[in-house]
Structure formats: structure tokens, C-alpha cells
Design an enzyme around this catalytic site. Sequence first.
Site, short mmCIF file in Angstrom:
data_model
loop_
_atom_site.label_atom_id
_atom_site.label_comp_id
_atom_site.label_asym_id
_atom_site.label_seq_id
_atom_site.Cartn_x
_atom_site.Cartn_y
_atom_site.Cartn_z
N GLY A 45 -3.78 -3.95 -1.27
CA GLY A 45 -2.51 -4.32 -0.65
C GLY A 45 -2.74 -5.44 0.34
CD GLN A 50 -3.45 -7.42 5.93
OE1 GLN A 50 -2.79 -7.05 4.96
NE2 GLN A 50 -4.69 -7.04 6.14
CB CYS A 98 -7.24 -2.77 7.34
SG CYS A 98 -6.02 -4.06 7.60
CG LEU A 99 -8.33 -7.00 2.78
CD1 LEU A 99 -7.49 -7.93 1.92
CD2 LEU A 99 -9.77 -6.95 2.26
CG HIS A 140 -2.64 0.24 5.47
ND1 HIS A 140 -3.79 0.71 6.04
CD2 HIS A 140 -2.73 -1.11 5.51
CE1 HIS A 140 -4.55 -0.32 6.41
NE2 HIS A 140 -3.93 -1.44 6.09
CD GLU A 141 -0.96 -3.34 2.75
OE1 GLU A 141 -0.83 -4.33 3.52
OE2 GLU A 141 -2.08 -2.89 2.46
CG HIS A 144 -0.60 -4.93 8.06
ND1 HIS A 144 -1.51 -5.21 9.06
CD2 HIS A 144 -1.32 -4.37 7.05
CE1 HIS A 144 -2.72 -4.83 8.67
NE2 HIS A 144 -2.63 -4.31 7.45
#
Length: 192
Positions: A45, A50, A98-99, A140-141, A144
Site C-alpha cells: 500500500g 508518502q 511502513c515504507l 494503515h493507509e 497517512h
Amino acid sequence: MTYPIAVYGHPVLRKVAKDISQDHEGLAEIIENMWETMYQSDGIGLAAPQVNKSIRLFVIDATPLEDDFPELKDFKRVFINAKITERTGEEEITSEGCLSLPGIREDVKRPAQITIEYVDENFTPQRDTFSGFAARVIQHEYDHLEGILFIDHLSPLRKRLLKGKLTKIAKGEVDIDYKIIMPAGQNKARRR
Ligand code: NI
């Protein structure tokens, strides 16, 4: 093309993202580039903040995990202007990464089921209910877009134990093979 990824300490990750209109400049290209960025960095995702775009857009392709989680079968989607309208079910604990927080994985507690309203890449309105791992990835996304990172859900003690790692990330001291955006004014980055 791929975008570099904003990591912990970058202020864009703490902003509340804005809704977009169908004629948002370069939208189709942004979505395509987000897919490419996500695949190149082995994510499932990716949210627009991000990649330093404070807009309410995230993409998910969780199909690589469908062998382990049957609810993820064919789960590849674009979510625009999303709003979670309901969170129900028991809270479940699952490990997340997470990236934007390279090298950190922690157990996070989240409700097991959500209902979400959004428009897809054609701006067709959608309303869906998800559970299990799909609900988790979406939450989670979605976080953000609200300026929230998964570490914000941890206990103060757990978060304190991560402080050293977080400081390193904010300084760009990370060992990863995707491009990152160095947090601007990293030493003064606001932390919470
Ligand atoms: Ni993330």
C-alpha cells in the site's frame, strides 16, 4: 517513474491531506507513478503523503498476500477522497511496517472491520465493508491521510524504545534500496 518516499521526520507525513477533484492536474500519471513506486519498494500500500503529495489518495495491491489471507483475493484498488464511516468488530493485533518507517515492525491493535466511502480512479462512488487484513491495510493507509503513523498507536513505553531508531530515520540513516526524501530541517523535525 518512481517517486522518492518521505520518511519519518518529514512534515508532509503529519499534515491532514486534502480532497481532490476529478480534474486534479496529472492525476492519472500520479496514480501510475504511485503503483510503480509501491511495486519497486515491495510495498502493498502507498498513500500520496508518502510521496510528498498532501492529497486524499492511496493505492493498495495486497494480492501478493492472498495465499495467506483469502480476503485479499483480487484486492487491488485506488481509493480517492476516502472516508471511513464505521469501525466495528473486535480489535485485532497484527504486526505492521511502513515504507516511511524503514526497519521498524510493531504489533498494532486495530478494529477488525471497517466501512469506507470513496471514489475510485474513474471517480465512481464506492461504499464497501472490509474485514481482516484488508481492513487493516486500509486503516494503515487511511491514517497517512490524517497525518497519523502506525507508531502513534503504540504504548508510550514501546514508542520510547523506538526513539533511537526513529532519530536515525529522521537523519536519513537508513539501509534500504528505494529513494527517500530527506526530511527538511531534520534536526528540528517535530515529533509526537
Ligand atoms: Ni505506511
